[in-house]
Motif scaffolding. Sequence first.
Motif, PDB file in Angstrom:
ATOM      1  N   VAL A 256       0.913  -0.980  -0.483  1.00 32.30           N
ATOM      2  CA  VAL A 256       0.279  -0.084  -0.165  1.00 32.30           C
ATOM      3  C   VAL A 256       0.779   1.296  -0.278  1.00 32.30           C
ATOM      4  O   VAL A 256       1.814   1.764   0.126  1.00 32.30           O
ATOM      5  N   PRO A 257       0.913   2.115  -1.274  1.00 38.86           N
ATOM      6  CA  PRO A 257       1.613   3.403  -0.957  1.00 38.86           C
ATOM      7  C   PRO A 257       0.571   4.671  -0.671  1.00 38.86           C
ATOM      8  O   PRO A 257      -0.027   4.671  -0.045  1.00 38.86           O
ATOM      9  N   SER A 258       1.302   5.430  -0.283  1.00 38.74           N
ATOM     10  CA  SER A 258       1.262   6.513   0.677  1.00 38.74           C
ATOM     11  C   SER A 258       0.127   7.899  -0.335  1.00 38.74           C
ATOM     12  O   SER A 258      -0.513   8.449   0.177  1.00 38.74           O
ATOM     13  N   PHE A 259       0.561   7.103  -1.476  1.00 36.48           N
ATOM     14  CA  PHE A 259      -0.618   7.975  -2.085  1.00 36.48           C
ATOM     15  C   PHE A 259      -2.170   7.760  -3.125  1.00 36.48           C
ATOM     16  O   PHE A 259      -2.012   6.251  -2.387  1.00 36.48           O
ATOM     17  N   THR A 260      -2.794   7.891  -3.412  1.00 35.00           N
ATOM     18  CA  THR A 260      -3.999   7.440  -3.604  1.00 35.00           C
ATOM     19  C   THR A 260      -4.322   7.141  -5.200  1.00 35.00           C
ATOM     20  O   THR A 260      -3.843   8.384  -5.777  1.00 35.00           O
ATOM     21  N   MET A 261      -5.477   6.592  -5.685  1.00 33.05           N
ATOM     22  CA  MET A 261      -5.709   6.840  -7.060  1.00 33.05           C
ATOM     23  C   MET A 261      -7.516   6.617  -7.155  1.00 33.05           C
ATOM     24  O   MET A 261      -7.709   5.640  -6.339  1.00 33.05           O
TER      25      MET A 261
END
Length: 310
Positions: A177-182
Amino acid sequence: MTEALGRRVAVRVPATSANLGPGFDTLGLALSVYDELEVEALEAGRLEIEVAGEGTADVPRDASHLVVRAMAHTYAAVGREMPGLRLSATNVIPHGRGMGSSGAAVVAGILAAKGLLADEVQLTDTELLRLATEMEGHPDNVAPGLFGGLTIAWMDAAGPQHKQLIVHRGVSPLVLVPSFTMSTAVARSLQPLQVPREDAVFNVSRSALLIAAMTQSPELLMAATEDKLHQNYRAQAMPETDRLVRALRAEGYAAVVSGAGPSVLVLADGPGQRLAAADLTASLVDTPWEALMLAVDVKGGTVRTAEGSA
């Protein structure tokens, strides 16, 4: 609705990962990360919402809250008036990361309504899936959220349908899980309306193989998770995700985009391979990615009468 005043129900809903590579809008997997909420029936017109955990700063505290909307949709569908509500939510599923957070909220609201209506209306699994799909737009996330395990979801003349499958005990999910969203809407907008025939045939073969790999033969997961329908088209919107998927696959790990992304799902064929994939990821990326070593949830969403309920 006076007889329901003071009734409280507790709901627990798992995270999900949809698509699993080739199974676009069809396959979904329930995972052992959970949102939990408690709902109490109040006098009509009252609405109290408390939120802890994920989305605390962003989730609305009014009737536009997705759980409340899903409850209202359910009450309207069965011809009952919704009472006032006191909702206390503890969110753990990451938002905007391709782990089914919106689907989980929809499922949670429908199950909460089911619990409060238990003495008046009995909702079948078919009706629950229909209501959830009406809210979410497609059944691939809500089916595993409702029923657990690996699900195949499809639409026919009678509405959304599903088949739940038991996952082979050797399959060990890892979600990075990255810190950025989509945005799911943005991700879906990048796909063409038509694809080459050979790409469609390719995905049919891989989707069929993936069922065998997930239920019987985990050693086939690498080949079974290949995809030509959606991941390449979405890559431009999440280059870091695309690079990580490609790097992991180059080393023999069955990595795919989780749902609409940007999280990455690795379907390892055992705990040792999963740990190695997490270690490799740490050496491949410059920005932090949280490694969640998860189990397949087999129960799906649950609802029960809360302690102290009237």
